[in-house]
Design an enzyme around this catalytic site. Structure first.
Site, PDB file in Angstrom:
ATOM      1  N   CYS A 230     -10.098   3.546   8.220  1.00 32.30           N
ATOM      2  CA  CYS A 230      -9.225   4.452   7.481  1.00 32.30           C
ATOM      3  C   CYS A 230      -9.921   5.756   7.128  1.00 32.30           C
ATOM      4  O   CYS A 230      -9.306   6.815   7.096  1.00 32.30           O
ATOM      5  CB  CYS A 230      -8.720   3.777   6.214  1.00 32.30           C
ATOM      6  SG  CYS A 230     -10.000   3.062   5.204  1.00 32.30           S
TER       7      CYS A 230
ATOM      8  N   HIS B 177       0.854  -1.193   0.000  1.00 31.28           N
ATOM      9  CA  HIS B 177       0.000   0.000   0.000  1.00 31.28           C
ATOM     10  C   HIS B 177       0.885   1.236   0.000  1.00 31.28           C
ATOM     11  O   HIS B 177       1.524   1.557   0.978  1.00 31.28           O
ATOM     12  CB  HIS B 177      -0.900  -0.001   1.239  1.00 31.28           C
ATOM     13  CG  HIS B 177      -2.070   0.934   1.118  1.00 31.28           C
ATOM     14  ND1 HIS B 177      -1.962   2.220   0.624  1.00 31.28           N
ATOM     15  CD2 HIS B 177      -3.395   0.765   1.415  1.00 31.28           C
ATOM     16  CE1 HIS B 177      -3.166   2.794   0.640  1.00 31.28           C
ATOM     17  NE2 HIS B 177      -4.049   1.932   1.109  1.00 31.28           N
TER      18      HIS B 177
ATOM     19  N   GLU C   8     -11.448  -3.408  -3.556  1.00 31.52           N
ATOM     20  CA  GLU C   8     -11.703  -1.960  -3.404  1.00 31.52           C
ATOM     21  C   GLU C   8     -11.081  -1.235  -4.597  1.00 31.52           C
ATOM     22  O   GLU C   8     -10.317  -0.284  -4.446  1.00 31.52           O
ATOM     23  CB  GLU C   8     -11.104  -1.464  -2.093  1.00 31.52           C
ATOM     24  CG  GLU C   8     -11.529  -2.329  -0.896  1.00 31.52           C
ATOM     25  CD  GLU C   8     -10.929  -1.908   0.434  1.00 31.52           C
ATOM     26  OE1 GLU C   8      -9.728  -1.616   0.468  1.00 31.52           O
ATOM     27  OE2 GLU C   8     -11.675  -1.875   1.421  1.00 31.52           O
TER      28      GLU C   8
END
Lengths: 655, 655
Positions: free
Chosen positions: A415, A190, A319
């Site tokens: 998040c 990420h 996602e």
């Protein structure tokens, strides 16, 4: 070797937002969101999933007993909270909040290991697995958020403690990763460390950090696959089942070297953070190849893969982005964080090249998806921001199980709420930027700024009636006179802008005046000079590109930057039965009592009724459905789901 | 105590299908599908997933060495193949095929254990886990398929061997399961044993099997949950991760006792098989409460949860129903097996109460979804039958990963191909049924039957031009004269049927003549009598119920029983851009060269073009899209995806 040709946001301390629309959001962040998140991070919010994030740091610091709990990236929630707090402190002093932040920083600092390593998941739970699972475990992502927070806190307070922690952590990372023999040739699953290291470089001037950022960017997507190699090294241990982070290289944008990527693939937040880091490095290094890759990815996103609300990510699985022109309204992902990331990317591109298209998207995402992510009272949040919701189906059809028809108090994977907080708390960074003698006004948000231009201290007061009316007024105060260029963005939603300087209209048809969507007013300015910007707002019936299957035959209403939607609360159930009249003139009215004040659109429509249809037939030979004339009511999309459970739709049929 | 008030299908041996449309399908089953499946079951088809199903039986029989391979329900593929073979043999003798079947039966019989137990997965792989995981492991489901095959083979050949195997297996099950103390109070996760036991009861007259069937039906959904109890007993061992078969009771229709179920929930095939078993037991036991539950479930399915193609199952997760009026065309599941199960259910209800609505749905599922499940050459199969396909999205958007845009050669989970084979091979069961002195004609499929009516042997020749033309003619041959009632179904797609007996028109407006959708012609019949049925076919533009979100503003074309679709092969890409003209008269033409001969519809339309839209704008202010007039071409839905990869759509906009 800082690149001087890029435009820079103003320090938050110099931007005082005073805006009928946005001041309330910033107040919410200060008075509701940040205190609420503090409670959540300390597991004191009943009825929501525990966070344990502060407790993890305390345990790692030796200040408490217990075990790590939470997601592998739980640390980042604390970092994002601290970053948001920093922006609030830079904007307005608050000794109590600063003391709380100092206490958190003490804990974080104590949790750092002697070699600079800092990650409570690995310190507490898998100390032997450090740097062994970059693909899945967000170690550098968490580091990046900590660095961002540290830089923000340092800028806000001048205090070095957390910046030192961040530097030691970055030095630790630099000792582990890099092209040198013996170092790990890897990069995080990420992205986040990349843009954070550039911030640390700006704060410290230490070129190592910029180089390390570039290393991470350029290492991504090289062959052989780092993720496969480390997977074998750790005996094929998997952290997240269900997803395929090891072999699905595009999930983490590792399918190609970043400079060769032309389309936005995989996890949408990762794409946006990666692009932000790419733009940062491209700007600092004046790297035209990297910049061109940024432009390609930008174009792919905004011309083929973005919802009208500025949302990105078409599918829940991963996602992620899916493919060009695939933008389903109901099964959509459209994560709040992804639009925040898109704003980060847009701002960086805008600061490299002042084209209004970047600011247009920034505004589009901000006024629609980002604030849709938070309830009007600042207490509940959306992770997923659908453009069409049928709550019963969200309950029963598993394709929609990620779609919530009501905002949630907190998330196990939390998040989004702290991301909204840090964006809103730093909103002043997005309104203006400065490059040499040019001051750009990107967003029309009431504010007072102080800035040095042409050697003079200039104060600029902006009064804006956005998003409800297009009247904006600037007043200048300067000691003596100053020659500088004021560049005002003409938004893409306005086709009839007027600009008057001291009452005299500027001809926007003049090619020299309007460059890349900005009106440049380059002159000698004196106190008392005013600029009036009039951006007439009409209700725009927007159509989607003919290759978009989900919007064909439909329109979305937009007025100014605000995308509208219909809700069941105003229009009853079965919104799909409503067809708005092409020829009906929209009525625009400000309803002061509705959710703190919202502009509402009313439009002539008809509703196709189930009355008269025999309920024992699911299909029958064509006949005109019975219809009744109705007035359809639209409210701003960002305000949906504040009045209980119900249907919502953005795209509506028209005839 | 067999219930005499129910109508019975004719023995296959007495139904000789001679039909321009269907004979070819039956030939394909005989000459292509069954031999191909035999090769597949023996792992001799290259490029497809191995089956290993025959090998599993050989190993269990001690005739080969090795380990079990395949799904836990792999045995059922052999059973369904054998059942289909039986129907073929009953229809037409074939010594070679019979010998092959006998050899398979030898192997199966040798694989049976001394106590009657027969399941190669458990015998070979988990012998200690027999009857320990009913929720997940399909033990009774496999038994049911074996029993169905056994009954069919016995009827076709009169040979007892496999019937004896089935009885010993059923006796073994009866010794294990039941209400008595010491027996397992359980039921299979996947219904099938229930309807199979009723068949075995019919074949043997042994009431135990009927009672056991009823026991399984009534045990389902009782509290406490059997699946949770057995889960604890086996120390929480899970067979299928990802699904939640233990706790998600509705997945297996165990959320309520079956008599209390009003809506179709969970796995669609299971629902259909369960309902078939319920209808069987209701009929045999004259159980009105159970019959009422069947009617409730039927109504829920066909009035709220069925696609216009007779497909059921709105979502891939759990291969399941979702909620009323939720029928997405693209993310749909619509398993071929589920529509076959719906036909089983429809036939049973029809035989209980001769209402044409049951036959209408039977026809709808048969002519559309079932034969869509197989390619025109009988070599490739669909598991999922979408109503709208964009192949690129199927590749990239994970919401659509279950949707294939081209049929597959075989499947690891190969339930559908043999299910199609057994249905088509037994098609003669669905054309007529007889109850006392009434002969019902349910489907218009060219055929010759021999039947005893009123003590006379009657031969009835049906000539049918369906599905392309609505002309049907019956000719009667009888020794002497016979008084009986001939009941002909008037399909729901025809509003202007004409019936002539020996040239004389029957007034259908006469309430006595038309009962529940059947024209009753009760008279003395003699050789040479003829009945002409004229069912004018118009192109019906079908609309969906106004509560269906996915069809509103759109129409589907249906002509006779055939639902049509547009394909990219005829209309180019971007089918969503096509809007058909409300006022355009459809042209109907039979194209003898197209895929073995298909009726094709042409209709005036316009296509909304991307030309003139600047490709750098994803959304823009409303303006009329450029359009061009086109002729839209529709082909029968069942024939889609026989000309390579491409888009397909059933529901189309109209203006």
């Amino acid at each position: 070797m800082k690149n001087q040709s890029i435009s820079k946001p103003l320090p938050l301390a110099n931007v005082h937002i005073q805006d009928d629309f946005w001041s309330e959001y910033i107040r919410l962040v200060r008075e509701v969101v940040i205190p609420y998140q503090w409670e959540a991070l300390n597991d004191r919010v009943e009825g929501t999933e525990p966070s344990h994030a502060i407790q993890n740091f305390k345990i790692a610091a030796g200040l408490a007993q217990g075990e790590f709990y939470g997601m592998v990236f739980q640390d980042s929630d604390v970092a994002k909270w601290l970053e948001a707090v920093s922006y609030l402190l830079e904007t307005k002093r608050d000794p109590d909040l600063e003391q709380l932040a100092d206490e958190v920083i003490e804990i974080i600092a104590k949790a750092q290991q002697a070699d600079g390593y800092l990650n409570t998941y690995f310190s507490l739970k898998e100390p032997d697995m450090k740097w062994m699972n970059l693909a899945e475990c967000h170690e550098l992502y968490c580091a990046g958020h900590l660095i961002e927070a540290a830089v923000a806190y340092y800028k806000a307070t001048g205090k070095m403690k957390i910046l030192d922690v961040a530097c030691r952590l970055a030095d630790c990372i630099d000792a582990v990763f890099g092209a040198d023999v013996g170092k790990l040739h890897g990069y995080d699953g990420h992205q986040e460390i990349e843009l954070a290291l550039v911030k640390l470089y700006h704060a410290t001037g230490k070129e190592t950090y910029l180089s390390l950022s570039q290393y991470f960017l350029d290492e991504r997507g090289t062959d052989p696959s780092f993720y496969e190699m480390e997977f074998e090294r750790r005996n094929r241990k998997i952290h997240f089942g269900g997803l395929n982070m090891i072999y699905d290289r595009s999930y983490s944008q590792a399918h190609l070297p970043v400079r060769m990527q032309k389309t936005a693939e995989g996890h949408a937040v990762r794409v946006a953070y990666m692009c932000s880091g790419m733009a940062d490095v491209a700007a600092e290094k004046d790297d035209q190849e990297l910049l061109e890759a940024c432009r390609s990815l930008w174009n792919n996103i905004v011309t083929k893969r973005m919802y009208i609300t500025g949302a990105i990510g078409s599918m829940a699985h991963g996602e992620a982005f899916s493919l060009d022109y695939d933008l389903p309204n109901d099964t959509v992902y459209a994560e709040t964080c992804a639009s925040i990331g898109l704003i980060f990317f847009a701002q960086r591109m805008l600061n490299i090249e002042a084209k209004s298209e970047y600011a247009d998207v920034m505004e589009q995402a901000l006024y629609n998806t980002v604030i849709s992510g938070m309830s009007r009272d600042g207490r509940q949040f959306f992770y997923v921001n659908p453009l069409e919701v049928w709550p019963d189906a969200c309950d029963s059809n598993k394709n929609l199980k990620h779609v919530k028809s009501q905002r949630q108090g907190w998330f196990g994977c939390a998040c989004c709420p702290p991301n909204i907080a840090r964006l809103l708390a730093s909103l002043g960074h997005y309104v203006y930027s400065k490059k040499e003698k040019t001051l750009y006004a990107h967003l029309y948000i009431g504010s007072q700024i102080e800035i040095e231009l042409d050697g003079h201290l200039v104060s600029l007061l902006q009064q804006s009636e956005l998003p409800w009316k297009g009247d904006v007024r600037f007043a200048i105060t300067v000691e003596g006179e100053a020659k500088f260029n004021l560049a005002l963005r003409i938004p893409n939603w306005c086709k009839a802008a007027e600009v008057r300087v001291n009452g005299i209209t500027i001809q926007l048809s003049d090619a020299a005046a309007l460059v890349d969507g900005y009106v440049h007013i380059n002159r000698v300015w004196r106190s008392g000079d005013t600029i009036e910007l009039n951006l007439p707002m009409t209700v725009n019936r927007m159509k989607g590109h003919p290759l978009l299957r989900e919007t064909i035959g439909k329109v979305a209403l937009q007025r100014g930057p605000i995308v509208y939607c219909m809700e069941e609360a105003d229009n009853g159930a079965n919104l799909h039965q409503i067809v708005i009249e092409r020829k009906s003139q929209e009525q625009v009215q400000f309803d002061t009592k509705l959710l703190g004040g919202l502009q509402v659109l009313s439009i002539g429509a008809h509703k196709e009724l189930a009355d008269g249809w025999e309920d024992d037939l699911l299909y029958k030979v064509d006949e005109d459905l019975r219809t009744e004339p109705i007035t359809a009511t639209f409210i701003p999309y960002f305000a949906w789901a504040n009045r209980g459970r119900g249907e919502m739709v953005v795209w509506v049929r028209e005839n």
